[in-house]
Design an enzyme around this catalytic site. Structure first.
Site, PDB file in Angstrom:
ATOM      1  N   PRO A  65       1.075  -1.345   0.242  1.00 27.31           N
ATOM      2  CG  PRO A  65       0.056  -1.153   2.181  1.00 27.31           C
ATOM      3  CD  PRO A  65       0.836  -1.829   1.223  1.00 27.31           C
ATOM      4  CG  ASP A  99       5.189  -1.500   2.474  1.00 25.44           C
ATOM      5  OD1 ASP A  99       3.885  -1.236   2.768  1.00 25.44           O
ATOM      6  OD2 ASP A  99       5.508  -2.684   2.035  1.00 25.44           O
ATOM      7  CG  HIS A 100       0.800   4.036   5.309  1.00 27.18           C
ATOM      8  ND1 HIS A 100       1.072   3.842   6.557  1.00 27.18           N
ATOM      9  CD2 HIS A 100       0.066   4.969   4.832  1.00 27.18           C
ATOM     10  CE1 HIS A 100       0.578   4.847   7.120  1.00 27.18           C
ATOM     11  NE2 HIS A 100      -0.006   5.548   6.110  1.00 27.18           N
ATOM     12  NE  ARG A 101       2.853  -4.412   2.776  1.00 29.28           N
ATOM     13  CZ  ARG A 101       3.358  -5.310   2.078  1.00 29.28           C
ATOM     14  NH1 ARG A 101       2.888  -6.600   1.873  1.00 29.28           N
ATOM     15  NH2 ARG A 101       4.669  -5.126   1.432  1.00 29.28           N
ATOM     16  CB  VAL A 148       7.028   3.639   6.827  1.00 35.83           C
ATOM     17  CG1 VAL A 148       7.383   5.043   7.298  1.00 35.83           C
ATOM     18  CG2 VAL A 148       8.243   2.757   6.084  1.00 35.83           C
TER      19      VAL A 148
END
Length: 435
Positions: free
Chosen positions: A229, A405-407, A409
């Protein structure tokens, strides 16, 4: 006598699963010696020459030029190893011996020897030069990989051209003249002709063959876009002081032969600051159900080439002072454009930088390389009115764009990291905090 042996496309390493046959150096009925170069193939990362693991007569060629072959797919079947009439038999090595070959040292027959990387010893104007052998002309046509690609994309048989460069080197203008003169269809009879004819109803349409590099890039970008994401944050900063510092360093006696620019400075800041924000130098391991924070910064640098987008990597960049980092970055960029990068130089990246500013672009939303949690895009350095010391002045500014990568960070970490990079580029004196 020997039973028929089929040479299959070997694993070329670095996770590559396929290669495109660029050209064959052999033909059916020809006797091939052990370790003789039989074909030139292009992977997603390099152009490679394949040496034969067998000595024998070519019975069948299983792939046409321009065809993509999967690893393990058949390439050539060899039969009776008696030499062709009028030729002396090639000396065979004893068990475990290695013999000199056209591309270095190869393994004994039937050992499944790895192909040797294409020799780049011949150079012109700093670019790698490939040699094209034409049996009819009994001559060698020399050209650089981008020129060869241009000829291939337009169906020009490069072996029919007379080069205008030094020592007969075929230049881009030679190929372009052939295209303009309507000589492109010289390769149309070959099954490898990469340009399809224009279909009715599409006047002016051009069918461009997808290269191995572009195919691999597309696959990686789709994988990344639909797996991680993405989130992107932007920050415009005043880099006037950094630009002044770079200009001073260029004339320093100890740095006069080193290529320095704002990208080099940004790379130095990034590699140091990532030690404070390890989440951006990590990867999401789905299978192990864990996040891996890398112990070193292997910095990827996006490079636009005639073959497509490449992202060569500088390993352990966090340990390199500015001069060495600048040399390493300029080196991989030059190698990428010349087509001389080794596959190992294109893998293992943990964080990447892309400079869209060189194309006159202010900002962009970069896509993460698969397996990486962060990529920073640098926009063009542009003079614009800016608040400076309570007044409005013309200052050098740059827009930074950080995709992550919002998973892995969180927004807080990404924002602090981006603000930290921007702060040092605004005031390079703060760099002492991170070095």
């Amino acid at each position: 006598m020997m039973t028929d042996q089929t040479f299959k496309l070997p694993d070329l390493g670095e996770g590559l699963t396929e290669s495109e046959v660029l050209n064959w150096k052999i033909k059916v009925g020809e006797h091939v010696a052990l370790n003789q170069v039989i074909a030139e193939v292009e992977t997603a990362k390099a152009v490679v020459e394949l040496p034969s693991p067998y000595a024998g007569v070519v019975q069948q060629i299983h792939a046409a030029q321009g065809q993509v072959v999967q690893v393990g797919g058949p390439l050539v079947t060899f039969g009776d190893d008696e030499p062709a009439k009028g030729k002396d038999p090639a000396p065979q090595p004893g068990a475990g011996e290695r013999t000199p070959t056209l591309v270095g040292y190869g393994a004994p027959a039937a050992t499944g020897a790895r192909p040797q990387r294409k020799s780049r010893s011949v150079r012109a104007s700093g670019a790698a030069v490939v040699e094209h052998h034409d049996e009819q002309r009994q001559a060698v046509t020399r050209c650089t990989p981008p020129v060869r690609k241009l000829a291939r994309d337009h169906g020009v048989d490069i072996s029919t051209l007379t080069g205008s460069g030094e020592d007969g080197l075929v230049l881009r203008r030679d190929v372009q003249q052939a295209i303009d003169a309507g000589n492109g269809p010289t390769a149309a009879a070959s099954p490898a002709a990469p340009v399809a004819p224009v279909q009715p109803g599409g006047i002016g349409d051009k069918h461009v063959k997808i290269t191995a590099v572009r195919r691999a890039t597309a696959k990686a970008m789709v994988q990344s876009a639909f797996t991680a994401p993405h989130a992107t944050e932007f920050l415009t900063v005043d880099v006037t002081e950094s630009m002044a510092l770079v200009e001073r360093l260029r004339f320093h006696p100890l740095l006069k032969d080193i290529k320095l620019n704002i990208t080099t400075l940004a790379a130095l800041v990034v590699t140091r600051l990532l030690r404070t924000y390890p989440a951006l130098n990590s990867t999401w391991d789905e299978k192990a159900d864990e996040i891996i924070e890398f112990g070193s910064v292997n910095l990827g640098m996006a490079v636009a080439t005639d073959r497509g987008l490449l992202v060569p990597v500088v390993k352990n960049a966090q340990d390199l002072p500015l001069p060495q980092l600048a040399t390493a970055l300029s080196g991989i960029i030059a190698q990428g454009r010349a087509g001389t990068l080794a596959p190992a130089q294109l893998s293992g990246g943990t964080f990447s930088i892309t400079n869209v500013g060189v194309f006159g672009v202010d900002a962009g939303t970069p896509i993460l390389p698969p397996g990486q949690a962060g990529i920073l895009a640098l926009g063009q350095v542009k003079r614009r009115p800016w608040e400076y010391q309570d007044e409005v002045a013309l200052r050098h500014t740059m827009t930074l764009a950080l995709s992550f990568d919002h998973r892995v960070v969180d927004g807080k970490e990404a924002s602090e990291f981006l603000a930290g990079v921007g702060s040092v580029l605004e005031d390079p004196g703060l760099m002492n905090i991170f070095i």
